[in-house]
Design a protein around this motif. Sequence first.
Motif, mmCIF file in Angstrom:
data_model
loop_
_atom_site.group_PDB
_atom_site.id
_atom_site.type_symbol
_atom_site.label_atom_id
_atom_site.label_comp_id
_atom_site.label_asym_id
_atom_site.label_seq_id
_atom_site.Cartn_x
_atom_site.Cartn_y
_atom_site.Cartn_z
ATOM 1 N N SER A 27 1.081 -0.565 0.070
ATOM 2 C CA SER A 27 -0.190 -0.111 0.196
ATOM 3 C C SER A 27 0.899 1.244 0.575
ATOM 4 N N GLY A 28 2.248 1.551 0.578
ATOM 5 C CA GLY A 28 3.266 2.344 0.064
ATOM 6 C C GLY A 28 2.850 3.323 0.794
ATOM 7 N N GLN A 29 3.186 4.178 1.282
ATOM 8 C CA GLN A 29 3.520 5.124 1.885
ATOM 9 C C GLN A 29 2.753 5.986 3.157
ATOM 10 N N GLN A 30 1.486 6.001 1.848
ATOM 11 C CA GLN A 30 0.232 6.512 2.775
ATOM 12 C C GLN A 30 -0.527 5.414 3.721
ATOM 13 N N GLY A 31 0.258 5.016 3.896
ATOM 14 C CA GLY A 31 -1.293 2.981 4.294
ATOM 15 C C GLY A 31 -1.612 2.830 4.066
ATOM 16 N N ALA A 32 -2.595 1.807 4.680
ATOM 17 C CA ALA A 32 -3.888 0.933 4.524
ATOM 18 C C ALA A 32 -4.599 0.969 4.130
ATOM 19 N N THR A 33 -5.913 1.196 4.096
ATOM 20 C CA THR A 33 -7.369 1.266 4.812
ATOM 21 C C THR A 33 -7.407 -0.827 4.975
ATOM 22 N N VAL A 34 -8.054 -0.962 6.248
ATOM 23 C CA VAL A 34 -8.102 -2.571 5.926
ATOM 24 C C VAL A 34 -9.763 -3.142 7.020
ATOM 25 N N THR A 35 -9.976 -3.486 5.501
ATOM 26 C CA THR A 35 -11.782 -4.159 6.601
ATOM 27 C C THR A 35 -12.007 -5.468 6.895
ATOM 28 N N VAL A 36 -12.237 -5.998 8.423
ATOM 29 C CA VAL A 36 -12.503 -6.791 8.615
ATOM 30 C C VAL A 36 -13.629 -7.301 9.164
ATOM 31 N N VAL A 37 -13.983 -8.524 7.993
ATOM 32 C CA VAL A 37 -15.350 -8.608 8.311
ATOM 33 C C VAL A 37 -15.336 -9.926 9.405
ATOM 34 N N GLY A 38 -16.090 -9.358 10.205
ATOM 35 C CA GLY A 38 -16.367 -11.094 11.379
ATOM 36 C C GLY A 38 -16.110 -10.428 12.495
ATOM 37 N N GLY A 39 -16.788 -10.631 13.474
ATOM 38 C CA GLY A 39 -16.500 -9.532 14.958
ATOM 39 C C GLY A 39 -16.234 -11.199 15.431
ATOM 40 N N GLY A 40 -15.572 -12.458 15.271
ATOM 41 C CA GLY A 40 -15.366 -13.117 16.110
ATOM 42 C C GLY A 40 -14.156 -13.380 16.481
ATOM 43 N N ALA A 41 -13.302 -14.032 17.075
ATOM 44 C CA ALA A 41 -12.416 -14.286 18.233
ATOM 45 C C ALA A 41 -11.218 -13.837 17.113
ATOM 46 N N SER A 42 -11.537 -14.169 15.874
ATOM 47 C CA SER A 42 -10.104 -13.872 15.116
ATOM 48 C C SER A 42 -10.198 -12.719 14.637
ATOM 49 N N GLY A 43 -11.267 -12.187 14.180
ATOM 50 C CA GLY A 43 -11.890 -11.200 13.628
ATOM 51 C C GLY A 43 -11.377 -9.955 14.517
ATOM 52 N N LEU A 44 -11.634 -10.188 15.831
ATOM 53 C CA LEU A 44 -10.841 -10.105 16.922
ATOM 54 C C LEU A 44 -9.528 -9.164 17.311
ATOM 55 N N GLU A 45 -9.035 -10.079 16.899
ATOM 56 C CA GLU A 45 -7.658 -10.471 16.899
ATOM 57 C C GLU A 45 -7.225 -9.509 16.301
#
Length: 358
Positions: free
Chosen positions: A138-156
């Motif tokens: 994503s380079g110098q501007q940094g990445a925007t990330v979406t995590v789908v799923g609010g269970g244990a692995s999504g939270l981690e």
Amino acid sequence: MPVLLLVGAGHAHLYVVKRAGELAAAGYRVYLLAPRFFDYSGVASATAAGALASDAGQIDVRALAGVSGVEFHEGTLESLDPEARIAVTSDGDHLSYDVLSINIGSVVAPAGMHVDPVVLRVKPLSGLADLDARLRASGQQGATVTVVGGGASGLELAAHLSVRSDVVQVRLVEAGTLIGADLPEGARKRIVRLLAARGVAVHTGCVVRDLGERQLVCDDDTEISHDVALLAVGLTAPPLLVELGLGDGRGVPVRATLQHVDRDDIYAVGDCARFLPGPLPRIGVHGVRQGPVLLRSLLMRVRGEPLPVYEPQRRALSILDLGDGAGLAVWGPRWWYGAGPLRLKRYIDRRWLRTYRE
Ligand SMILES: Cc1cc2nc3c(=O)[nH]c(=O)nc-3n(C[C@H](O)[C@H](O)[C@H](O)COP(=O)(O)OP(=O)(O)OC[C@H]3O[C@@H](n4cnc5c(N)ncnc54)[C@H](O)[C@@H]3O)c2cc1C
């Protein structure tokens, strides 16, 4: 001499392979069909997010089989003839067996959601291998990330990514009304506070209809854009099991003895099994605890003795790794947040990994 074919080097099979000498002494020839490396989920979020070295959770399955006197076939199971008792490997080899045991884990199941193939999936764990590289791209501007799923692995994962310097924004999207819904109320609120303090934007009640490379769309037409998306919704058994005629999305139906409901010569353990006496959550602890039962069962069946049964314990300690040195331990309704739980988790994980690396 009965031939035992172990398919997949999941937690229970690693235990059996390590003690294969006992099986050889009982008269078995033991074969293992599996990918060369096993990835341990206890450190998966940390390795994927770059907090631990990428190989911190890896076990060299071929090396373990070698020292245990197990004949190793690198590859995966492609098809099966249960009547002729022949398994066909990804290399086209035909392996005959007398007893078969399956421990091939689980996959992410995005029911009713269209998912672009470039989206990273948390299971199988190999799906996370590209995360670090994608973030760096994503380079110098940094990445925007979406995590789908609010269970244990999504939270981690959301918690870990929120402390990476090259991630500018993390969004956690959950279909239900709460994230961490399975956690005790106090623990859930503690995580909500932590994520808020780290700037994670939580979107609940968002049933994702389409998860694309750069954008997701929810059922209410809400659109969320991202550079990288991670799918961390519930785990289900691999579709291969349906193709093999051994089970459905819930897994291979097994009795308390861990044997297939209709076939005494087929066992299934871990996430890919559907334990008929009562549903089990897809957590590594069951695979770990089923290992000794499976080994005893294999030894007792050649002696013609009654087979042992798996009795799941009511509660299991679970510790979430929330990045930046923080952990959350949960034991039934009790919970403990801070550096201590993470230290305990690292100790347990290191000890377990060491068993299969030495
Ligand atoms: C990000 C993340 C973090 C998690 N953290 C934890 C945690 O801290 N504690 C916990 O208890 N649970 C955790 N879980 C859940 C845990 O991953 C699973 O419950 C556990 O891995 C299941 O173990 P298993 O032995 O059934 O299968 P796995 O550990 O998945 O092992 C299955 C093996 O079979 C191999 N395989 C797959 N298909 C085939 C095939 N066709 N032929 C041959 N081999 C095959 C795979 O490569 C793999 O090595 C986590 C899950 C995720 C996604």
